[in-house]
Scaffold this motif. Structure first.
Motif, PDB file in Angstrom:
ATOM      1  N   GLU A   1       0.282  -1.319   0.582  1.00 32.09           N
ATOM      2  CA  GLU A   1       0.355  -0.105  -0.047  1.00 32.09           C
ATOM      3  C   GLU A   1       0.965   1.157   0.304  1.00 32.09           C
ATOM      4  O   GLU A   1       0.201   2.159  -0.767  1.00 32.09           O
ATOM      5  N   ARG A   2       1.903   1.657   0.272  1.00 37.07           N
ATOM      6  CA  ARG A   2       2.436   2.420   0.613  1.00 37.07           C
ATOM      7  C   ARG A   2       3.764   2.514  -0.146  1.00 37.07           C
ATOM      8  O   ARG A   2       3.685   3.467  -1.263  1.00 37.07           O
ATOM      9  N   THR A   3       4.350   1.311  -1.306  1.00 35.41           N
ATOM     10  CA  THR A   3       4.386   1.657  -2.606  1.00 35.41           C
ATOM     11  C   THR A   3       3.554   2.347  -3.886  1.00 35.41           C
ATOM     12  O   THR A   3       3.707   2.893  -4.324  1.00 35.41           O
ATOM     13  N   LEU A   4       2.612   1.450  -3.694  1.00 39.22           N
ATOM     14  CA  LEU A   4       1.057   2.297  -3.977  1.00 39.22           C
ATOM     15  C   LEU A   4       0.912   3.808  -4.171  1.00 39.22           C
ATOM     16  O   LEU A   4       0.805   4.244  -5.536  1.00 39.22           O
ATOM     17  N   LEU A   5       0.687   3.704  -3.018  1.00 35.94           N
ATOM     18  CA  LEU A   5       0.616   5.346  -2.656  1.00 35.94           C
ATOM     19  C   LEU A   5       2.004   6.301  -3.183  1.00 35.94           C
ATOM     20  O   LEU A   5       1.598   7.647  -3.259  1.00 35.94           O
ATOM     21  N   GLU A   6       3.074   5.851  -3.026  1.00 34.75           N
ATOM     22  CA  GLU A   6       4.553   6.466  -3.409  1.00 34.75           C
ATOM     23  C   GLU A   6       4.360   6.956  -4.493  1.00 34.75           C
ATOM     24  O   GLU A   6       4.309   8.020  -5.222  1.00 34.75           O
ATOM     25  N   LYS A   7       3.583   5.770  -5.686  1.00 34.75           N
ATOM     26  CA  LYS A   7       3.896   5.855  -6.815  1.00 34.75           C
ATOM     27  C   LYS A   7       2.904   6.687  -7.878  1.00 34.75           C
ATOM     28  O   LYS A   7       3.087   7.841  -8.490  1.00 34.75           O
ATOM     29  N   THR A   8       1.668   6.313  -6.800  1.00 39.28           N
ATOM     30  CA  THR A   8       0.508   7.407  -7.318  1.00 39.28           C
ATOM     31  C   THR A   8       0.858   8.807  -7.497  1.00 39.28           C
ATOM     32  O   THR A   8       0.202  10.039  -7.345  1.00 39.28           O
ATOM     33  N   LEU A   9       1.140   8.605  -5.840  1.00 34.91           N
ATOM     34  CA  LEU A   9       1.562  10.347  -5.751  1.00 34.91           C
ATOM     35  C   LEU A   9       2.420  10.869  -6.404  1.00 34.91           C
ATOM     36  O   LEU A   9       2.761  12.362  -7.268  1.00 34.91           O
ATOM     37  N   SER A  10       2.919  10.197  -6.588  1.00 33.61           N
ATOM     38  CA  SER A  10       4.943  10.736  -7.391  1.00 33.61           C
ATOM     39  C   SER A  10       4.238  10.974  -8.683  1.00 33.61           C
ATOM     40  O   SER A  10       4.599  12.057  -9.320  1.00 33.61           O
ATOM     41  N   GLY A  11       3.974  10.412  -9.400  1.00 31.21           N
ATOM     42  CA  GLY A  11       3.192  10.635 -10.586  1.00 31.21           C
ATOM     43  C   GLY A  11       2.385  11.935 -10.703  1.00 31.21           C
ATOM     44  O   GLY A  11       2.183  13.109 -11.925  1.00 31.21           O
ATOM     45  N   SER A  12       1.354  11.849  -9.997  1.00 36.85           N
ATOM     46  CA  SER A  12       0.845  13.352  -9.796  1.00 36.85           C
ATOM     47  C   SER A  12       1.540  14.632  -9.323  1.00 36.85           C
ATOM     48  O   SER A  12       1.183  15.121  -9.738  1.00 36.85           O
ATOM     49  N   VAL A  13       2.139  13.809  -8.493  1.00 35.43           N
ATOM     50  CA  VAL A  13       3.385  15.076  -8.215  1.00 35.43           C
ATOM     51  C   VAL A  13       4.127  16.389  -9.303  1.00 35.43           C
ATOM     52  O   VAL A  13       4.192  17.115  -9.456  1.00 35.43           O
TER      53      VAL A  13
END
Length: 400
Positions: A131-143
């Motif tokens: 979940e942390r990895t998925l969130l970081e990837k999603t957030l990184s893409g949004s950023v």
């Protein structure tokens, strides 16, 4: 042969308990045992790949709750389990509220119960990591998308991020930083405070011109404004704090005036300050020895060890920076991954549209095309283009 790479830490003053764990889980997990808290913490600090931490409530040293809470600094996603012979409500409350305990096990504990508990704890750890990895990837893409948009409207402020990011990653590798996600996010958001400032104040500050009292107040409030914008976004709380302290000198100078000094300033903030000041001190063609000499004038503002490492690795990197092949092309021929060699300027007024060093994405290329139709962009554009991957020499897969 160990069939599972999950690392289990067991800390208990009872040697029989430690022996039981080693016997029960041999060949299934990697088990490391300790009979007191400090040696366990020292080992965890140097070995971050920990899935589950098991501790007794009355662990010699700082106690079970204190040990589990301290371990969170080094392995925040590890699942925490407490072994206890006590039925005290206070013990349970302290363990849950302060140490984030996932499960309690009562002593004595049967092998079946112990196996089930560890299996559930490992599964919980795996879910947390996923979940942390998925969130970081999603957030990184949004950023990244957000930064691409901001860089088109505030190109002067965001021009340095494409230069600083690879520098930061090189420093992180030399410093053996295990996680670089927060550092990368901090670099990408670092110009946000400048983008929010009136251009007059920013230009006067960069030119070392006198500011009025109200202008100084606005400038001093920029770090807090950036922090307040980001701190409510999940996973960006620490990034917000790093940005807040990134103008703080190692010697206690700079913003905020009441902030920490020396090693108490987070390493990520120290790196960000050094690279930001280095960018402003460097010529258009990149880092050189003179830039580091300029930083040396106010060397007390920088971590001396970090300054030494940066000088050693970034100057050696700069020596071969201009040896890459340059591709000349029009907007329609640009590709994601291309890196701008020069600033992109408008055709008539020569206003800055996108800064040199920016790595293009599909989104920015489309926006450049739209901008070209409206205002016109000077073409052709010089870019560094990544070499295509040669798969012709790839080894064939072995067949049975």
């Amino acid at each position: 042969m160990v069939a599972n790479v999950n690392q289990i830490i067991v800390a208990d003053g009872d040697l029989k308990v430690l022996d039981a764990f080693e016997r029960l889980f041999a060949g299934q997990y990697r088990v490391k045992t300790f009979d007191e808290s400090e040696e366990a913490l020292k080992w965890i600090k140097e070995n971050h790949g920990v899935s589950v931490i098991v501790s007794c409530a009355n662990l010699p040293g700082r106690g079970g709750s204190g040990f589990l809470k301290a371990s969170e600094t080094y392995v925040p996603l590890a699942t925490r389990v407490m072994l206890t012979a006590q039925n005290s409500v206070e013990v349970f409350k302290q363990a849950v509220n302060e140490a984030g305990v996932f499960m309690f096990l009562s002593k004595p504990c049967s092998p079946q119960e112990l196996s089930s508990a560890i299996e559930a704890s490992v599964a919980h750890h795996s879910r947390m990591v996923f979940e942390r990895t998925l969130l970081e990837k999603t957030l990184s893409g949004s950023v990244k998308l957000l930064i691409d948009m901001l860089s088109l409207f505030h190109s002067e402020a965001f021009r340095r991020t494409s230069v600083m990011r690879p520098q930061a990653l090189k420093l992180a590798k030399v410093l053996e930083m295990k996680k670089t996600w927060e550092l990368e996010m901090a670099i990408m958001f670092s110009p946000l405070g400048e983008a929010l400032l009136p251009k007059e104040i920013l230009s006067r500050y960069r030119a070392a011109k006198t500011l009025t009292e109200s202008q100084r107040e606005i400038l001093a409030g920029a770090p807090a404004q950036t922090r307040d914008l980001l701190k409510n976004i999940p996973q960006l709380e620490k990034v917000a704090e790093v940005l807040y302290l990134s103008g703080r000198g190692y010697d206690g100078s700079g913003f905020p005036e009441d902030g920490p000094t020396g090693k108490d300033i987070p390493l990520t903030a120290r790196i960000l300050k050094l690279l930001t000041d280095l960018w402003y001190a460097s010529p258009e063609n990149g880092v050189d020895a003179a830039a580091f000499e300029a930083l040396g004038i106010n060397h007390r503002q920088y971590d001396p060890d970090l300054l030494k490492v940066a000088r050693a690795c970034l100057l050696s990197e700069a020596l071969g920076a201009d040896e890459r092949e340059i591709t000349l092309c029009y907007i329609r021929a640009l590709k994601p991954g291309d890196e701008l060699v020069d600033d992109i300027l408008t055709e008539g007024t020569h206003e800055l549209v996108l800064s040199r060093g920016h790595q293009l994405t599909g989104t920015t290329i489309r926006r450049l095309d739209q901008y070209n139709h409206v205002a016109g962009i000077r073409q052709p554009i010089r870019v560094h283009r990544p070499a295509p991957v040669d798969t012709s020499q790839a080894p064939e897969k072995a067949t049975a």
